[in-house]
Design a protein around this motif. Sequence first.
Motif, PDB file in Angstrom:
ATOM      1  N   ALA A  36      22.238  29.077  76.252  1.00 22.20           N
ATOM      2  CA  ALA A  36      21.056  28.273  75.919  1.00 22.20           C
ATOM      3  C   ALA A  36      20.112  29.055  75.007  1.00 22.20           C
ATOM      4  N   GLU A  37      19.934  30.346  75.298  1.00 25.63           N
ATOM      5  CA  GLU A  37      19.072  31.168  74.445  1.00 25.63           C
ATOM      6  C   GLU A  37      19.675  31.335  73.054  1.00 25.63           C
ATOM      7  N   LEU A  38      20.987  31.528  72.995  1.00 24.16           N
ATOM      8  CA  LEU A  38      21.642  31.650  71.691  1.00 24.16           C
ATOM      9  C   LEU A  38      21.494  30.370  70.893  1.00 24.16           C
ATOM     10  N   GLU A  39      21.593  29.235  71.572  1.00 27.73           N
ATOM     11  CA  GLU A  39      21.427  27.952  70.896  1.00 27.73           C
ATOM     12  C   GLU A  39      20.000  27.806  70.370  1.00 27.73           C
ATOM     13  N   LYS A  40      19.030  28.165  71.194  1.00 30.21           N
ATOM     14  CA  LYS A  40      17.624  28.103  70.767  1.00 30.21           C
ATOM     15  C   LYS A  40      17.376  29.069  69.611  1.00 30.21           C
ATOM     16  N   PHE A  41      17.962  30.259  69.715  1.00 31.36           N
ATOM     17  CA  PHE A  41      17.826  31.239  68.641  1.00 31.36           C
ATOM     18  C   PHE A  41      18.412  30.679  67.345  1.00 31.36           C
ATOM     19  N   ALA A  42      19.599  30.093  67.425  1.00 29.29           N
ATOM     20  CA  ALA A  42      20.252  29.529  66.239  1.00 29.29           C
ATOM     21  C   ALA A  42      19.403  28.409  65.638  1.00 29.29           C
TER      22      ALA A  42
END
Length: 137
Positions: A36-42
């Motif tokens: 989820a954090e990687l998705e938000k970061f992306a």
Amino acid sequence: MSQFKKTTLVLFVTLLGGLSFMQAQNLQAQSKVTDAELEKFADAFQVVQMENQKAQQQMVTVIQDNGMEVERFSTIQQATSNPNQEVDATDAEMKKHEAIMAEIKKMQPAIEAKMEKAVADSGITIERYQAIGTALQ
């Protein structure tokens, strides 16, 4: 995570140090970055990159509107930023350079605010965005 976001993340990782996606996944496990954090970061990274491109175009416009070529401005800027390098510019060029820099400095707070908003709108904090970006480097 969508394929587009994975592709963006891979591109980001590749640009920042040549890491493969597998290395990014290993890094994710090591630093406990969730999907989820990687998705938000992306998501945030995409918007920040778009805002950065807009800002660069605005700066190009300021440079050209002040009667200077971007390449020449860049050469003078690099020389003025390096104390060991002599600035090879006329007085007129230096005056134009100073005027351009003053305009660009006025633009910076608004540009930074847009980028910070993009990160906040993605659902992560600036600090977490920076930590994930640093970890990916």
